[in-house]
Design an enzyme around this catalytic site. Structure first.
Site, PDB file in Angstrom:
ATOM      1  N   HIS A   1      30.063 -29.260   4.959  1.00 48.40           N
ATOM      2  CA  HIS A   1      29.699 -27.853   5.147  1.00 48.40           C
ATOM      3  C   HIS A   1      28.584 -27.727   6.197  1.00 48.40           C
ATOM      4  O   HIS A   1      28.675 -26.910   7.120  1.00 48.40           O
ATOM      5  CB  HIS A   1      29.258 -27.267   3.801  1.00 48.40           C
ATOM      6  CG  HIS A   1      28.773 -25.852   3.844  1.00 48.40           C
ATOM      7  ND1 HIS A   1      29.384 -24.830   3.149  1.00 48.40           N
ATOM      8  CD2 HIS A   1      27.718 -25.277   4.489  1.00 48.40           C
ATOM      9  CE1 HIS A   1      28.731 -23.690   3.385  1.00 48.40           C
ATOM     10  NE2 HIS A   1      27.708 -23.936   4.186  1.00 48.40           N
ATOM     11  N   GLU A   2      27.541 -28.572   6.057  1.00 46.82           N
ATOM     12  CA  GLU A   2      26.409 -28.472   6.994  1.00 46.82           C
ATOM     13  C   GLU A   2      26.808 -28.919   8.393  1.00 46.82           C
ATOM     14  O   GLU A   2      26.394 -28.311   9.386  1.00 46.82           O
ATOM     15  CB  GLU A   2      25.209 -29.282   6.479  1.00 46.82           C
ATOM     16  CG  GLU A   2      24.612 -28.781   5.164  1.00 46.82           C
ATOM     17  CD  GLU A   2      24.430 -27.275   5.090  1.00 46.82           C
ATOM     18  OE1 GLU A   2      24.090 -26.653   6.118  1.00 46.82           O
ATOM     19  OE2 GLU A   2      24.658 -26.716   4.006  1.00 46.82           O
TER      20      GLU A   2
ATOM     21  N   GLY B   1      21.719 -27.046   1.094  1.00 48.86           N
ATOM     22  CA  GLY B   1      21.820 -27.504   2.474  1.00 48.86           C
ATOM     23  C   GLY B   1      21.457 -26.387   3.430  1.00 48.86           C
ATOM     24  O   GLY B   1      21.549 -25.200   3.085  1.00 48.86           O
TER      25      GLY B   1
ATOM     26  N   HIS C   1      28.477 -26.232  10.338  1.00 51.01           N
ATOM     27  CA  HIS C   1      27.554 -25.236  10.902  1.00 51.01           C
ATOM     28  C   HIS C   1      27.162 -25.594  12.337  1.00 51.01           C
ATOM     29  O   HIS C   1      26.952 -24.715  13.174  1.00 51.01           O
ATOM     30  CB  HIS C   1      26.273 -25.151  10.067  1.00 51.01           C
ATOM     31  CG  HIS C   1      26.350 -24.185   8.914  1.00 51.01           C
ATOM     32  ND1 HIS C   1      26.618 -22.850   9.076  1.00 51.01           N
ATOM     33  CD2 HIS C   1      26.166 -24.365   7.587  1.00 51.01           C
ATOM     34  CE1 HIS C   1      26.595 -22.254   7.890  1.00 51.01           C
ATOM     35  NE2 HIS C   1      26.329 -23.152   6.963  1.00 51.01           N
TER      36      HIS C   1
ATOM     37  N   CYS D   1      27.046 -20.267   0.683  1.00 52.11           N
ATOM     38  CA  CYS D   1      26.262 -20.566   1.879  1.00 52.11           C
ATOM     39  C   CYS D   1      25.062 -19.623   1.909  1.00 52.11           C
ATOM     40  O   CYS D   1      25.212 -18.432   1.616  1.00 52.11           O
ATOM     41  CB  CYS D   1      27.138 -20.352   3.109  1.00 52.11           C
ATOM     42  SG  CYS D   1      26.296 -20.612   4.669  1.00 52.11           S
ATOM     43  N   LEU D   2      23.888 -20.145   2.270  1.00 50.68           N
ATOM     44  CA  LEU D   2      22.692 -19.303   2.305  1.00 50.68           C
ATOM     45  C   LEU D   2      22.815 -18.187   3.339  1.00 50.68           C
ATOM     46  O   LEU D   2      22.100 -17.187   3.248  1.00 50.68           O
ATOM     47  CB  LEU D   2      21.451 -20.150   2.590  1.00 50.68           C
ATOM     48  CG  LEU D   2      21.039 -21.121   1.467  1.00 50.68           C
ATOM     49  CD1 LEU D   2      19.859 -21.979   1.905  1.00 50.68           C
ATOM     50  CD2 LEU D   2      20.716 -20.373   0.184  1.00 50.68           C
TER      51      LEU D   2
ATOM     52  N   GLN E   1      21.322 -21.896  11.213  1.00 54.00           N
ATOM     53  CA  GLN E   1      21.033 -20.912  10.156  1.00 54.00           C
ATOM     54  C   GLN E   1      19.604 -20.382  10.208  1.00 54.00           C
ATOM     55  O   GLN E   1      19.308 -19.364   9.590  1.00 54.00           O
ATOM     56  CB  GLN E   1      21.287 -21.524   8.770  1.00 54.00           C
ATOM     57  CG  GLN E   1      22.758 -21.787   8.500  1.00 54.00           C
ATOM     58  CD  GLN E   1      22.940 -22.309   7.102  1.00 54.00           C
ATOM     59  OE1 GLN E   1      22.824 -23.501   6.870  1.00 54.00           O
ATOM     60  NE2 GLN E   1      23.210 -21.425   6.154  1.00 54.00           N
TER      61      GLN E   1
HETATM   62 NI    NI Z   1      26.181 -22.823   4.937  1.00 58.11          NI
END
Ligand code: NI
Length: 157
Positions: free
Chosen positions: A133-134, A46, A137, A91-92, A51
């Site tokens: 989660h997304e 995701g 953000h 998380c990226l 991000q």
């Molecule tokens: Ni994330």
């Protein structure tokens, strides 16, 4: 398509509330294409606008093993949740880190696609976790704030 730079750690854009998308145009399509390419390139499941430094309410998600079930969600809202699941999350924007997070086991997300058509998707397990989660953000929330200790953390080295 192009791979965009993923913002990490203390980057201020990760902690701001993203603004709704108002115009569904080619530029939005380009952003979605780039976000998907960036997510797949980084082997994530995701990615949210903030991000990649874009403070707009846009996320891409793909939790499938074959990496062929892309979900593009614009102005998403969580309209229903149910149950509870605990599990490790990453998380990226925080590469090489993981933490134990408890979330609902089911989440229903209402959003728009790139054509401006509304849709709903019901996620369970990993997909619910990714959706939640997304969407977090977009409100400047990162999973690390939700991490709780596990018995492993209390063990003496
Ligand atoms: Ni994330």
């Amino acid at each position: 398509m192009a791979i965009r730079k993923i913002q990490t750690g203390d980057a201020p854009c990760l902690y701001k509330v993203a603004k709704p998308v108002k115009v569904f145009d080619e530029k939005l399509g380009q952003l979605l294409d780039d976000m998907a390419e960036t997510m797949y390139h980084a082997d994530g499941c995701g990615l949210a606008g903030p991000q990649v430094g874009i403070l707009r309410r846009v996320v891409v998600i793909d939790c499938s093993e074959e990496r062929n079930e892309l979900i593009e969600a614009i102005n998403p809202e969580i309209v229903y949740t149910e149950g509870e699941q605990g599990g490790m999350e990453g998380c990226l924007s925080f590469p090489d880190e993981q933490g134990y997070v408890v979330r609902p086991n089911v989440a229903v997300m209402r959003a728009y696609n790139r054509k401006g058509e509304q849709f709903e998707i019901r996620g369970e397990g990993l997909l619910a976790r990714a959706i939640l989660h997304e969407c977090d953000h977009l409100d400047g929330k990162v999973y690390k704030r939700l991490v709780i200790p596990t018995p492993e953390d209390y063990k003496e080295e």
